[in-house]
Enzyme design. Structure first.
Site, mmCIF file in Angstrom:
data_model
loop_
_atom_site.group_PDB
_atom_site.id
_atom_site.type_symbol
_atom_site.label_atom_id
_atom_site.label_comp_id
_atom_site.label_asym_id
_atom_site.label_seq_id
_atom_site.Cartn_x
_atom_site.Cartn_y
_atom_site.Cartn_z
ATOM 1 N N GLU A 91 12.424 -38.105 7.057
ATOM 2 C CA GLU A 91 11.957 -36.875 6.449
ATOM 3 C C GLU A 91 12.968 -36.262 5.505
ATOM 4 O OE1 GLU A 91 8.795 -35.420 9.751
ATOM 5 O OE2 GLU A 91 10.874 -34.870 10.046
ATOM 6 N N CYS A 104 17.272 -31.100 1.999
ATOM 7 C CA CYS A 104 17.930 -31.687 3.171
ATOM 8 C C CYS A 104 17.475 -33.142 3.280
ATOM 9 C CB CYS A 104 17.527 -30.877 4.403
ATOM 10 S SG CYS A 104 18.195 -31.536 5.931
ATOM 11 N N CYS A 111 19.076 -42.258 15.056
ATOM 12 C CA CYS A 111 20.522 -42.051 15.085
ATOM 13 C C CYS A 111 21.045 -42.612 16.397
ATOM 14 C CB CYS A 111 20.861 -40.563 14.979
ATOM 15 S SG CYS A 111 22.643 -40.245 14.933
ATOM 16 N N CYS A 115 23.221 -37.200 20.532
ATOM 17 C CA CYS A 115 23.569 -35.826 20.910
ATOM 18 C C CYS A 115 22.426 -35.303 21.802
ATOM 19 C CB CYS A 115 23.753 -34.947 19.682
ATOM 20 S SG CYS A 115 25.102 -35.536 18.637
ATOM 21 N N CYS A 118 19.354 -33.092 20.332
ATOM 22 C CA CYS A 118 18.809 -33.461 19.017
ATOM 23 C C CYS A 118 17.658 -34.446 19.171
ATOM 24 C CB CYS A 118 19.924 -34.061 18.159
ATOM 25 S SG CYS A 118 19.319 -34.778 16.611
ATOM 26 N N CYS A 338 15.890 -27.641 11.746
ATOM 27 C CA CYS A 338 16.962 -28.553 12.149
ATOM 28 C C CYS A 338 16.656 -29.158 13.504
ATOM 29 C CB CYS A 338 18.283 -27.810 12.315
ATOM 30 S SG CYS A 338 18.783 -26.945 10.869
HETATM 31 N N1 SAH Z 1 24.248 -36.295 12.090
HETATM 32 C C1 SAH Z 1 24.777 -35.212 11.361
HETATM 33 C C2 SAH Z 1 23.803 -34.598 10.386
HETATM 34 C C3 SAH Z 1 22.379 -34.418 10.835
HETATM 35 S S1 SAH Z 1 22.052 -33.226 12.066
HETATM 36 C C4 SAH Z 1 25.331 -34.151 12.291
HETATM 37 O O1 SAH Z 1 25.116 -34.249 13.494
HETATM 38 O O2 SAH Z 1 26.025 -33.271 11.798
HETATM 39 C C5 SAH Z 1 22.191 -31.679 11.162
HETATM 40 C C6 SAH Z 1 22.517 -30.485 12.065
HETATM 41 O O3 SAH Z 1 21.396 -30.128 12.898
HETATM 42 C C7 SAH Z 1 23.687 -30.762 13.011
HETATM 43 O O4 SAH Z 1 24.585 -29.693 13.043
HETATM 44 C C8 SAH Z 1 22.970 -30.909 14.326
HETATM 45 O O5 SAH Z 1 23.839 -30.702 15.395
HETATM 46 C C9 SAH Z 1 21.876 -29.889 14.210
HETATM 47 N N2 SAH Z 1 20.802 -30.051 15.196
HETATM 48 C C10 SAH Z 1 20.381 -31.180 15.787
HETATM 49 N N3 SAH Z 1 19.386 -30.917 16.660
HETATM 50 C C11 SAH Z 1 19.157 -29.589 16.606
HETATM 51 C C12 SAH Z 1 18.223 -28.712 17.244
HETATM 52 N N4 SAH Z 1 17.316 -29.174 18.098
HETATM 53 N N5 SAH Z 1 18.282 -27.413 16.928
HETATM 54 C C13 SAH Z 1 19.172 -26.946 16.030
HETATM 55 N N6 SAH Z 1 20.052 -27.723 15.383
HETATM 56 C C14 SAH Z 1 20.061 -29.032 15.679
HETATM 57 FE FE1 SF4 Z 2 22.705 -37.983 15.271
HETATM 58 FE FE2 SF4 Z 2 21.346 -35.791 15.884
HETATM 59 FE FE3 SF4 Z 2 23.834 -36.103 16.803
HETATM 60 FE FE4 SF4 Z 2 23.427 -35.633 14.178
HETATM 61 S S1 SF4 Z 2 22.958 -34.242 15.880
HETATM 62 S S2 SF4 Z 2 24.781 -37.191 15.120
HETATM 63 S S3 SF4 Z 2 21.478 -36.741 13.877
HETATM 64 S S4 SF4 Z 2 22.059 -37.386 17.340
#
Ligand code: SAH
Ligand code: SF4
Length: 361
Positions: A91, A104, A111, A115, A118, A338
Site C-alpha cells: 500500500e 507514505c 516484514c 514488532c 504492527c 500507521c
Molecule cells: N519498518 C519501519 C517503517 C515502517 S513502520 C519502522 O518500523 O520504522 C512506520 C511506523 O509505524 C513505525 O514507527 C512503526 O513503529 C509504526 N507502527 C507500526 N504499527 C503501528 C500501529 N499499529 N499503530 C501505530 N503505529 C504503528
Molecule cells: Fe516491520 Fe512493522 Fe516493525 Fe516496521 S514496525 S520493522 S514494518 S514489523
C-alpha cells in the site's frame, strides 16, 4: 526480456542509453519523460527520434504495480492497494495537509522484524520490493493526483513509513530514493525524504555514507527489556548502539535532528516515569519526538493510550526541552493509518497463539 525503465536511477538510465549506442544526455531525457511527465508510452516522447522510440518499445517498458483498490477517506487521505504478484499486495498512502502533501511508501511485502504491535509484522515476510515497485508508488500517485508537466506538485514530501523495513531492502530503497532526489525526476530535497527504521544499526551507517536523507527511528521504549519485547531487533542492536548510530548519522544528515517515533500503548510504555526515563535517555541526541497513538487492528492485544496519558507523556518531554508532536491519526476509515496497512490481516506468524500457548504451560 524488456528492461523496466521505471526502476533505473540516473546512472543506470545513462548506461542503458549507452548500450543502445545513444548519447548519455538521452538518459536525462528519458528520466524526464518517465518521472517528470509521467508517461508510460514511448510514442508520447515527442523530442525523441522515431527510430529510437521504436527501439525503446522493443527493448524497454515502463511498468508500475497494478492498482487493485483506490480509496479516499473522509479526511482526504487516499490509499492505493497495489498488486505485486503472487498474491502479495502493498500500500501507498497520500496525506494532504495545508501547504504540503506527503506520500507514505512501502518497501517490502510484509516484514520480517515482527514488532509486536504492527500488523505488517504479523503478516510475516514475503519479499523485497524492486526499485521499480518502490518508485512506482510515487509515479502512480503523481499521475493519479493529476500532475502533468506543468501542474503543481501535489506530493512535496515522501516518507518511507509504509509496509516493511526499508533498511532491510537497502539497495532497492536507495535506488528509488536517488530517483526521488533527481532533478530530472521528482527533484525532492533530502530534507523532504524521510526514511523510518526500526533500528538496523549497520544500515543506518550505510545510509549515512550512500544516500543521507532525513531519519526517523522507531524507538517505542526507553529501556532494553521493554524494547526487546516490542521491537525484537533490539536484541541484536540494543538502544545504546542505536543511539550511537544516530549520532554518527547526524554528522552527515541533511537535517540536524533525528525524529524518534514512539507508539503510545496503554499500560505498556505510556507512564510518566517512562516519559522521564525517555527524556534522560535522549538528552545527548539532537532530536524531536513524535508520539503515535496506537492504531488498533484485530487481535493486536494492545490498546491505544488515552488522550490524557498521551498529553501527560508529551508534557514531561516538552518540559525537558524536547520538541514533541503527537501524530494525528489519518485515514482510519480506510485502514490507512500507521500500522494498519495490511488490511485484513492474516496472522501468518501465529505469534499470539504461540505466546498464549507459552503462557498456558
Ligand atoms: N519498518 C519501519 C517503517 C515502517 S513502520 C519502522 O518500523 O520504522 C512506520 C511506523 O509505524 C513505525 O514507527 C512503526 O513503529 C509504526 N507502527 C507500526 N504499527 C503501528 C500501529 N499499529 N499503530 C501505530 N503505529 C504503528
Ligand atoms: Fe516491520 Fe512493522 Fe516493525 Fe516496521 S514496525 S520493522 S514494518 S514489523
Amino acid at each position: 526480456m524488456s528492461v523496466n525503465l521505471l526502476g533505473l536511477n540516473g546512472r543506470e538510465l545513462q548506461a542503458f542509453c549507452a548500450g543502445l549506442g545513444e548519447k548519455p544526455y538521452r538518459g536525462k531525457q528519458l528520466m524526464r519523460w518517465v518521472h517528470h511527465a509521467g508517461v508510460d508510452d514511448f510514442g508520447a516522447m515527442t523530442d525523441v527520434s522515431k527510430p529510437l522510440r521504436e527501439r525503446l518499445a522493443q527493448t524497454a517498458a515502463i511498468v508500475a504495480p497494478k492498482v487493485l483498490r483506490d480509496a479516499t477517506a473522509a479526511d482526504g487521505t487516499r490509499k492505493w492497494l497495489l498488486d505485486v504478484g503472487t498474491g502479495n499486495a502493498i500500500e501507498a498512502v497520500f496525506i494532504p495537509e495545508t501547504g504540503r502533501g506527503t506520500l507514505c511508501i512501502s518497501s517490502q511485502a510484509g516484514c520480517a522484524l515482527e514488532c509486536s504491535f504492527c500488523s505488517t509484522g504479523r503478516q510475516g515476510f514475503n519479499r523485497n520490493l524492486t526499485a521499480a515497485e518502490i518508485i512506482g508508488q510515487l509515479w502512480l500517485a503523481n499521475r493519479a493526483l493529476g500532475r502533468g508537466v506543468t501542474a503543481e506538485r501535489p506530493i512535496t514530501n515522501v516518507v518511507m513509513m509504509g509496509m516493511g523495513e526499508p533498511l532491510a531492502n537497502f539497495d532497492n530503497v536507495v535506488t528509488a530514493m536517488q530517483i526521488m532526489l533527481d532533478d530530472s525526476a521528482y527533484g525532492l530535497s533530502r530534507r523532504r525524504v524521510t526514511l523510518s527504521t526500526s533500528g538496523l544499526v549497520p544500515g543506518i551507517d550505510r545510509l549515512r555514507d550512500t544516500c543521507p536523507v532525513a531519519l526517523a527511528v522507531s524507538l517505542h521504549a526507553a529501556d532494553d527489556k521493554l524494547r526487546d519485547e516490542l521491537v525484537p531487533i533490539n536484541r541484536k542492536y540494543p538502544i545504546r548502539e542505536l543511539l550511537a548510530a544516530c549520532l554518527r548519522y547526524l554528522e552527515k544528515a541533511p537535517r540536524d535532528f533525528v525524529t524518534f517515533e514512539y507508539v503510545m500503548l496503554e499500560g505498556v510504555n505510556d507512564s510518566v516515569e517512562q516519559a522521564r526515563q525517555l527524556a534522560r535517555l535522549l538528552k545527548p541526541v539532537p532530536c524531536k519526538v513524535n508520539l503515535i497513538p496506537f492504531n488498533p487492528f484485530p487481535n493486536s492485544g494492545y490498546t491505544r493510550s488515552s488522550p490524557e496519558a498521551i498529553a501527560r507523556f508529551r508534557d514531561v518531554l516538552a518540559q525537558a526541552g524536547f520538541t514533541t508532536t503527537t501524530r494525528k491519526t489519518r485515514g482510519e476509515d480506510i485502514e490507512a493509518a500507521c500500522g494498519q496497512l495490511a488490511g485484513q490481516v492474516q496472522d501468518k506468524t501465529r505469534r499470539r497463539q504461540r505466546r498464549m500457548e507459552t503462557a498456558a504451560t
